[in-house]
Design an enzyme around this catalytic site. Structure first.
Site, short mmCIF file in Angstrom:
data_model
loop_
_atom_site.label_atom_id
_atom_site.label_comp_id
_atom_site.label_asym_id
_atom_site.label_seq_id
_atom_site.Cartn_x
_atom_site.Cartn_y
_atom_site.Cartn_z
CE LYS A 49 -2.16 1.58 3.76
NZ LYS A 49 -1.89 3.05 3.83
CG ASP A 76 -4.86 4.50 1.74
OD1 ASP A 76 -6.02 4.91 1.54
OD2 ASP A 76 -4.36 4.38 2.88
CE LYS A 78 -7.41 6.71 4.46
NZ LYS A 78 -5.97 6.41 4.17
CG ASP A 81 -12.56 17.77 -4.48
OD1 ASP A 81 -13.47 18.62 -4.71
OD2 ASP A 81 -11.38 18.08 -4.27
CB THR A 139 -9.13 1.60 12.13
OG1 THR A 139 -7.91 2.03 11.54
CG2 THR A 139 -9.84 0.64 11.20
NE ARG A 231 1.70 2.39 12.92
CZ ARG A 231 0.85 3.20 13.53
NH1 ARG A 231 1.28 4.13 14.34
NH2 ARG A 231 -0.45 3.08 13.31
#
Length: 255
Positions: A49, A76, A78, A81, A139, A231
């Site tokens: 990603k 990614d 997002k 608009d 999340t 991570r």
């Protein structure tokens, strides 16, 4: 009939190999950091990603670099608009050969439908259209934040379900949501409606800034189609060892 064909296509796009369903988030700011991470992972990862930090720092070149490595890429960004702008953005993104892109469901059905149209227009002849999914609720967002700061009443789960149905109505392939919400989404939108789930933390790891999380094994048991893991892999002392441990944990779900 058109919706049936679309749903069938979504089902076919979901691989059965657990390694093809786990996406490593390359949350870096330079291509050199990406190269170092991929070198340490030693060819184990198949899907990555690229988020805003890396995309804004390196531009489309980072996507081309990763595709040349033979990796699938979830871009990614997002997009959120007005419909015409979202449509144009997707038309441009489709030209770079990515495998998955996303928008914010909060942009509404008209915006999401326009984004899909732009993606179809921009996909080169003979190529497959990238999967298009919509972010429901981040999340990192809990009920208190949603109610008090975003001024959205109710429970997070109810809003996620509503956004998921909006996304399906707009003709998209699926949504980004917490693994905990997947059973509810599948029940409402159908088993072929794709769920991409961040908030994945292996057993014993720090949950960081996310609140609606679960383990890889549990996420697959709940029905997640793709897991996004960052991570826990990229920040580990030995990313390859961390990756293999997570793969073993996910395979325990017997998917």
């Amino acid at each position: 009939m058109k919706r049936d064909r679309k749903e069938e296509s979504s089902v076919q796009s979901q691989p059965t190999d657990v390694r093809e369903r786990m996406i490593v988030a390359l949350d870096f700011s330079t291509v050199d950091e990406v190269k170092q991470c991929l070198d340490r992972l030693d060819g184990r990862v198949r899907y990555v990603k690229v988020g805003m930090e890396l995309a804004y720092a390196e531009g489309p070149a980072i996507v081309h670099f990763l595709k040349e490595k033979g990796l699938k890429v979830f871009l990614d960004l997002k997009v959120h608009d007005i419909p015409n702008t979202a449509k144009g953005a997707m038309r441009s993104l489709a030209r770079h050969g990515v495998d998955m892109v996303n928008v914010h469901a909060a942009g509404g059905t008209l915006m999401m439908a326009a984004a899909r149209e732009g993606l179809e227009q921009g996909t080169p002849a003979g190529a497959s259209r990238p999967l298009l999914i919509a972010v429901t609720m981040l999340t990192s967002t809990g009920k208190a934040t949603m109610n008090q700061e975003l001024a959205i009443p109710g429970n997070v789960e109810d809003v996620v379900a509503h956004y998921a149905m909006m996304t399906k109505q707009a003709g998209l392939d699926g949504v980004v949501a917490s693994p905990l919400e997947v059973p509810m989404i599948k029940q409402a939108a159908g088993s072929s409606f794709i769920t991409v789930t961040p908030g994945i933390r292996p057993l014993g790891s720090d949950k960081g800034d996310q609140t609606r999380i679960t383990t890889p094994e549990k996420a697959f048991q709940l029905g997640s189609d793709y897991l996004v893991i960052g991570r826990a892999v990229t920040g580990a002392p030995d990313p390859a060892e961390a990756w293999e441990s997570i793969v073993q944990e996910a395979e325990a779900a017997r998917i």
